[in-house]
Design an enzyme around this catalytic site. Structure first.
Site, PDB file in Angstrom:
ATOM      1  N   LYS A  59       0.853  -1.341   0.101  1.00  0.00           N
ATOM      2  CA  LYS A  59       0.099   0.009   0.087  1.00  0.00           C
ATOM      3  C   LYS A  59       0.826   1.316   0.038  1.00  0.00           C
ATOM      4  O   LYS A  59       2.024   1.372   0.522  1.00  0.00           O
ATOM      5  CB  LYS A  59      -0.919   0.015   1.293  1.00  0.00           C
ATOM      6  CG  LYS A  59      -2.099   0.682   1.021  1.00  0.00           C
ATOM      7  CD  LYS A  59      -3.040   0.299   0.313  1.00  0.00           C
ATOM      8  CE  LYS A  59      -4.545   0.895   0.206  1.00  0.00           C
ATOM      9  NZ  LYS A  59      -5.561   0.008  -0.331  1.00  0.00           N
TER      10      LYS A  59
HETATM   11  P1  NAD Z   1     -12.864   8.041  -2.841  1.00  0.00           P
HETATM   12  O1  NAD Z   1     -11.786   8.955  -2.754  1.00  0.00           O
HETATM   13  O2  NAD Z   1     -13.433   7.847  -4.487  1.00  0.00           O
HETATM   14  O3  NAD Z   1     -14.014   8.432  -2.020  1.00  0.00           O
HETATM   15  C1  NAD Z   1     -14.234   8.537  -0.883  1.00  0.00           C
HETATM   16  C2  NAD Z   1     -15.580   8.885  -0.210  1.00  0.00           C
HETATM   17  O4  NAD Z   1     -15.639   9.164   1.178  1.00  0.00           O
HETATM   18  C3  NAD Z   1     -15.905  10.360  -0.887  1.00  0.00           C
HETATM   19  O5  NAD Z   1     -17.556  10.298  -0.967  1.00  0.00           O
HETATM   20  C4  NAD Z   1     -15.602  11.232   0.322  1.00  0.00           C
HETATM   21  O6  NAD Z   1     -16.635  12.482   0.284  1.00  0.00           O
HETATM   22  C5  NAD Z   1     -16.012  10.344   1.521  1.00  0.00           C
HETATM   23  N1  NAD Z   1     -15.385  10.773   2.883  1.00  0.00           N
HETATM   24  C6  NAD Z   1     -14.251  11.305   2.725  1.00  0.00           C
HETATM   25  N2  NAD Z   1     -13.967  11.618   4.177  1.00  0.00           N
HETATM   26  C7  NAD Z   1     -15.166  11.338   4.694  1.00  0.00           C
HETATM   27  C8  NAD Z   1     -15.559  11.555   6.116  1.00  0.00           C
HETATM   28  N3  NAD Z   1     -14.705  12.063   7.200  1.00  0.00           N
HETATM   29  N4  NAD Z   1     -16.943  11.201   6.337  1.00  0.00           N
HETATM   30  C9  NAD Z   1     -17.491  10.546   5.486  1.00  0.00           C
HETATM   31  N5  NAD Z   1     -17.228  10.439   4.089  1.00  0.00           N
HETATM   32  C10 NAD Z   1     -16.107  10.780   3.840  1.00  0.00           C
HETATM   33  O7  NAD Z   1     -12.341   6.686  -2.493  1.00  0.00           O
HETATM   34  P2  NAD Z   1     -12.725   5.233  -2.683  1.00  0.00           P
HETATM   35  O8  NAD Z   1     -11.779   4.641  -3.785  1.00  0.00           O
HETATM   36  O9  NAD Z   1     -14.185   5.010  -2.926  1.00  0.00           O
HETATM   37  O10 NAD Z   1     -12.276   4.463  -1.416  1.00  0.00           O
HETATM   38  C11 NAD Z   1     -13.174   4.242  -0.132  1.00  0.00           C
HETATM   39  C12 NAD Z   1     -12.645   3.221   0.601  1.00  0.00           C
HETATM   40  O11 NAD Z   1     -12.728   1.943   0.068  1.00  0.00           O
HETATM   41  C13 NAD Z   1     -11.231   3.116   1.140  1.00  0.00           C
HETATM   42  O12 NAD Z   1     -11.251   2.895   2.599  1.00  0.00           O
HETATM   43  C14 NAD Z   1     -10.611   2.502   0.217  1.00  0.00           C
HETATM   44  O13 NAD Z   1      -9.288   2.072   0.775  1.00  0.00           O
HETATM   45  C15 NAD Z   1     -11.371   1.222   0.090  1.00  0.00           C
HETATM   46  N6  NAD Z   1     -11.157   0.514  -1.212  1.00  0.00           N
HETATM   47  C16 NAD Z   1     -11.101   1.191  -2.442  1.00  0.00           C
HETATM   48  C17 NAD Z   1     -10.877   0.391  -3.669  1.00  0.00           C
HETATM   49  C18 NAD Z   1     -10.794   1.051  -4.936  1.00  0.00           C
HETATM   50  O14 NAD Z   1     -10.807   0.228  -5.935  1.00  0.00           O
HETATM   51  N7  NAD Z   1     -11.192   2.428  -5.030  1.00  0.00           N
HETATM   52  C19 NAD Z   1     -10.629  -0.860  -3.377  1.00  0.00           C
HETATM   53  C20 NAD Z   1     -10.848  -1.715  -2.141  1.00  0.00           C
HETATM   54  C21 NAD Z   1     -11.316  -0.773  -1.122  1.00  0.00           C
END
Ligand code: NAD
Length: 432
Positions: free
Chosen positions: A123
């Site tokens: 990561k």
């Molecule tokens: P992203 O940046 O696209 O979206 C994040 C979302 O969380 C946004 O809507 C943002 O406004 C919201 N957010 C940020 N701070 C916040 C807060 N304090 N309270 C509530 N909402 C808040 O990120 P993502 O890619 O959707 O990732 C989200 C989660 O999923 C993370 O934990 C990431 O590690 C996990 N994840 C992502 C992927 C991927 O392919 N993108 C894969 C596996 C896991």
């Protein structure tokens, strides 16, 4: 700025501090230990598998648009590569620290092993708030970070992908900068734009994968997803695609939130409207749909499934007693701390763990990497069909393991991952 390894006390997306949980990487080690007990893993192997193989911490000088230089801290942690090249996303967020990146790298090792992908776990993270930076500044930061860690990346060494606040454009800069120095290498990063070797399906794969896993959960528990009430925290890549796929399948998405707060409607939100609004850059609070609620209220909503899909550590021992969902789908990484997990377990709330729930992302990345290496493109139907098969079969093995060993789904998922990584480690002779 915090020093390398220093942990700051920050409020979480639940609004609750998490005073009784250890730093993230130690918390993940607790989950590892609990599963290692179930599979009776030797002390020697536990010691070999708990901590990362390599940690790189860099100070990145970024030229800002006004000509000044801003120093930011970036990390790449490579946890384990017994089963294949290191694999894991890069996150841009002001709360990134070494403990968090270590924890997330470890999760990737168990996740790739659980879904049986030929990868290890890694990561990356950069301690910035991208909302404070222009596109030009972000590009310069990304290129400099890539240069600084480039020697440990590569299509058969370590393959980054998007995570919070990074996207296909950021992956394109990484690929371009790396390719300039090491030769054209589309397979060195996944989650790229389609024009640069990205795979149709990858962008939606994590959210869609969450839905495949939830469908498998429903099938195994003789439930129908139609009409089920779902609350989702986070409306970014993961949350938005998940909400959309659930909405299309007839589930009732009763609440969604982003960093601005949440919106709720007991009768079910119109996700098509909210998705259009968010796709064009709007915050949910301005969407003019549903009633406004806080992120903390969303986590306590009466619903069938609660899916945290934003930050980690949002359900702790402090707010877990107020969770009223039947089950939690961990779409985010490490959203439930050990103290929260304990409370949920004793309250009979099932947790579908992150290493299973959000494994669609890295599975989609694997499909993209495979296509890049073979220089052959799959159609979307094949991508989604293989995604569904892999995730549903991973769910089935976790379900079976948990029944056979009388343990939680988390212990089962980690147990399967640990067993596979331990076997590869032993056969490769790492411990000899
Ligand atoms: P992203 O940046 O696209 O979206 C994040 C979302 O969380 C946004 O809507 C943002 O406004 C919201 N957010 C940020 N701070 C916040 C807060 N304090 N309270 C509530 N909402 C808040 O990120 P993502 O890619 O959707 O990732 C989200 C989660 O999923 C993370 O934990 C990431 O590690 C996990 N994840 C992502 C992927 C991927 O392919 N993108 C894969 C596996 C896991």
């Amino acid at each position: 700025m915090a020093r390398c390894g220093e942990r700051r006390h920050v409020s979480t997306a639940s609004g609750h501090p998490s005073p009784i949980d250890p730093p993230a990487h130690e918390a993940i080690n607790r989950y590892i230990d609990a599963a290692a007990d179930v599979i009776d893993l030797s002390a020697e192997m536990r010691a070999a598998l708990r901590d990362p193989a390599r940690e790189v911490s860099v100070q990145i000088p970024v030229r800002m648009d006004n000509g000044s230089i801003h120093m930011v801290r970036g990390y790449r942690v490579q946890h384990n590569d017994s089963r294949g090249p290191y694999k894991g996303g890069i996150r841009y967020h002001p709360t990134v620290d070494l403990s968090e990146v270590r924890a997330l790298a470890s999760l990737m090792t168990w996740k790739t092993a659980l879904v049986d992908l030929p990868f290890g776990g890694a990561k990356g993270g950069v301690e910035i708030d991208p909302r404070d930076m222009t596109q030009y500044e972000l590009e310069r930061l990304t290129r400099r970070f890539t240069l600084m860690i480039g020697s440990i990346l590569g299509p058969f060494q370590d393959i980054p992908a998007p995570d919070m606040n990074t996207n296909a454009q950021v992956m394109a800069w990484i690929m371009d900068e790396y390719s300039d120095r090491y030769g054209y290498s589309p397979a060195m990063v996944t989650g790229k734009p389609l024009a640069l070797g990205g795979a149709p399906g990858r962008e939606a794969a994590t959210g869609l994968g969450c839905v495949y896993v939830l469908e498998a959960f429903c099938e195994h528990n003789h439930l129908s997803l139609i009409g089920k009430r779902v609350a989702i925290q986070g409306f970014g890549n993961v949350g938005r695609h998940m909400a959309w796929e659930l909405f299309k399948r007839g589930a009732k998405v009763v609440a969604v939130s982003d960093v601005s707060g949440g919106v709720a409607d007991d009768g079910g939100l119109d996700i098509a409207v909210l998705k259009d609004h968010a796709d064009s850059g709007g915050l949910l609070i301005d969407a003019g749909v549903g009633d406004h609620i806080s992120n903390a209220e969303l986590l306590a909503m009466q619903c069938d499934f609660l899916a945290p899909a934003a930050l980690g550590e949002v359900i702790t021992g402090s707010n877990a007693p107020s969770v009223r969902a039947r089950a939690i789908l961990e779409a985010a990484n490490y959203p439930v701390t050990p103290s929260g997990d304990e409370v949920l377990g004793s309250n009979g709330v099932t947790v579908i763990p992150d290493v299973l729930a959000n494994a669609g992302g890295v599975t989609g990345s694997y499909f993209e990497w495979t296509q890049n290496i073979q220089q052959f493109t799959w159609k979307l139907d094949r991508f989604n069909g293989e995604l569904s098969d892999r995730l549903k079969s991973a769910y089935a093995s976790v379900h079976l393991f948990s029944e056979q060993h009388g343990c939680s789904l988390r212990q089962a998922a980690y147990g399967i991952g640990l067993h596979r990584v331990a076997e590869a480690t032993r056969i490769r002779g790492y411990l000899s």
